[in-house]
Structure formats: structure tokens, C-alpha cells
Design a protein around this motif. Structure first.
Motif, PDB file in Angstrom:
ATOM      1  N   UNK A  30      73.299  34.209  42.516  1.00  0.00           N
ATOM      2  CA  UNK A  30      74.692  34.652  42.382  1.00  0.00           C
ATOM      3  C   UNK A  30      74.916  35.918  43.201  1.00  0.00           C
ATOM      4  N   UNK A  31      73.951  36.830  43.100  1.00  0.00           N
ATOM      5  CA  UNK A  31      74.035  38.097  43.822  1.00  0.00           C
ATOM      6  C   UNK A  31      74.035  37.848  45.328  1.00  0.00           C
ATOM      7  N   UNK A  32      73.160  36.962  45.779  1.00  0.00           N
ATOM      8  CA  UNK A  32      73.082  36.647  47.214  1.00  0.00           C
ATOM      9  C   UNK A  32      74.382  36.003  47.685  1.00  0.00           C
ATOM     10  N   UNK A  33      75.002  35.221  46.800  1.00  0.00           N
ATOM     11  CA  UNK A  33      76.209  34.495  47.196  1.00  0.00           C
ATOM     12  C   UNK A  33      77.440  35.386  47.295  1.00  0.00           C
ATOM     13  N   UNK A  34      77.400  36.579  46.726  1.00  0.00           N
ATOM     14  CA  UNK A  34      78.568  37.470  46.829  1.00  0.00           C
ATOM     15  C   UNK A  34      78.860  37.789  48.302  1.00  0.00           C
ATOM     16  N   UNK A  35      77.925  38.413  49.043  1.00  0.00           N
ATOM     17  CA  UNK A  35      78.242  38.676  50.459  1.00  0.00           C
ATOM     18  C   UNK A  35      78.325  37.401  51.300  1.00  0.00           C
TER      19      UNK A  35
END
Lengths: 126, 132
Positions: A30-35
Motif C-alpha cells: 500500500x505504501x509503495x503504491x502511494x507514489x
């Protein structure tokens, strides 16, 4: 003689099984998908009336290829983790649940591979 | 005891409908919808890899009114899941559990998802206008 530590003996047992890893990977992707998502949507939105040649040129640029592959990996990993929870929540019959999970996991892997293959093909030859 | 004989806890319909419940199920629905939406991404990439003709067919689908409608819905689902996902990450840090806070961040997520969707499409139309 058992050489395993006590912690090693219990890891993966209990009702949570690999739940901690599932939870962690869902957050990490999820964190990787933000940027990655912001980059992807912004790129497509600003592409305008791009034709075939423009789209190929965009995917062929090394930075785009790498980020697209990262986006694909994170997206499909995140997707199959989420769909797994949905199936486990709503499909109660054990056999059907396992069958659904197998179909969903294999489908996710195939879709992810197809997307990655397409990016690599365009990057190296298209 | 087989899993079908186990007692179930009281189900959703005994609770008063709450705003945060709607947000919660919407997160799941948009997540499932986005999973379906990945098919479009895979089609687009495969079409690009297989040549001009296939790419043109996919672009024609996306350019038609139903394609645009689908893509608009997909954009909103993406931004909703995106914003509410960040709300979830806040909860994972132990922040924002107070009822008022949870309701307010929920309003913010709903507004932000609509705002970002409209912004994306405005940028999209502006860039089409600028290029052609």
C-alpha cells in the motif's frame, strides 16, 4: 535432538498462521503504491491525445519501464492479498473457499506476468 | 464441530447504519472493483506490445462513451481506495480512532476522492486540448 529454537517451533502455528506477514505485506505494498499510483495517473492524464508511437516511446523510456514494473508488482501483490481476505470472509464452505483462492491467486499471477511481459516486450523491441 | 455448525456473532443488520460503516464497505467494494479494473490495464499494455492495430482497438474502446464512463468510475474507485487506504495506514499507527475524528477523516476522504477524480479528468481534457 531437536536443534530448533522454541520460537522456531511455534512460528506459523496458531490461528493467525501467516497472518502477520499478510498484514505487513498489505501495508508495505500500500505504501509503495502511494507514489507509484500518483505517478501513473498523473502520467496518463497529462499524456493528452497520445498515439501509438507516443505511448510506445513513453513505455520504452527506462525510468517508465522500471516504474511500470514496480507498479505492476505492487498492484498485483496488493490485489491478491486483498481478494484473499474477501474470499476468506464470504466463502464459508471449505472446498469452495480453497478452490476460489487457488483460481484467484493463479489468475493474479497470470495477469501480473502478462502485464510485466508486455512492458518488457515494448521496452526491448517495440 | 464443522465450520457450518459454529455459532455466528450478531450480523450487521442489528446495528444502526453509520457513516463510517458505509465508508468501510465502500473500501472493500472499490478494492474488488479495482481488481476488475486491472484487466483494462493488462489489455492496454498487451495491446501496446502487440502492435498498432490492437492498440487502436483498445483506445477506441476507452474513447467511446462507455469506455470513458468505465474509466471515470475506475478513477474515482482508485482515488477513494487510495485516500481511504491512507486513512487505514493512520489507524495502523494507532491514530484517528476517536469517533469524531473517524467521521471527519471519512468526510475528508469522500470529498478528496471526488476532488482528485475531477482534477485528473480536468488535466486529462486540458492536455488533450493542448496536444491536438
Amino acid at each position: 535432538m531437536n536443534m530448533r529454537t522454541q520460537l522456531g517451533e511455534v512460528r506459523g502455528l496458531g490461528s493467525a498462521k501467516t497472518g502477520t506477514s499478510h498484514f505487513w505485506m498489505q501495508r508495505l505494498t500500500a505504501l509503495a503504491l502511494i507514489p507509484l499510483t500518483l505517478w501513473f495517473v498523473a502520467s496518463l492524464a497529462s499524456m493528452g491525445s497520445a498515439d501509438y508511437a507516443d505511448a510506445v516511446a513513453w513505455v520504452k523510456s527506462p525510468l517508465t519501464s522500471i516504474l511500470l514494473l514496480a507498479l505492476i508488482a505492487a498492484t498485483f501483490h496488493h490485489m491478491q492479498l486483498g481478494l484473499q481476505v474477501i474470499i476468506e470472509d464470504y466463502v464459508h464452505a471449505e472446498g469452495l473457499k480453497i478452490a476460489s483462492l487457488i483460481v484467484m491467486k493463479c489468475g493474479s499471477v497470470l495477469l501480473g506476468l502478462a502485464a510485466a511481459f508486455a512492458v518488457l516486450k515494448v521496452a526491448f523491441e517495440g | 464441530m464443522g465450520s457450518s455448525e459454529r455459532p455466528l456473532s450478531p450480523h450487521l443488520d442489528i446495528y444502526k447504519q453509520e457513516w463510517t460503516m458505509v465508508l468501510s464497505i465502500t473500501h472493500r467494494i472499490t478494492g474488488a472493483g479495482l481488481a476488475g479494473g486491472t484487466l483494462l490495464l493488462v489489455c492496454w499494455l498487451l495491446a501496446l506490445a502487440s502492435g498498432q492495430e490492437a492498440f487502436g482497438a483498445v483506445q477506441a474502446f476507452i474513447g467511446a462513451w462507455y469506455g470513458k464512463l468505465l474509466l471515470f468510475g475506475w478513477t474515482w474507485a482508485l482515488f477513494y481506495h487510495f485516500c481511504n487506504g491512507i486513512r487505514h495506514l493512520g489507524w495502523d499507527l494507532g491514530k484517528g480512532f476517536e469517533l469524531d475524528t473517524a467521521r471527519n477523516t471519512g468526510y475528508f476522504v469522500a470529498l478528496a476522492s471526488v476532488g482528485l477524480t475531477l482534477l485528473t479528468w480536468a488535466v486529462g481534457y486540458a492536455s488533450v486540448g493542448g496536444n491536438s
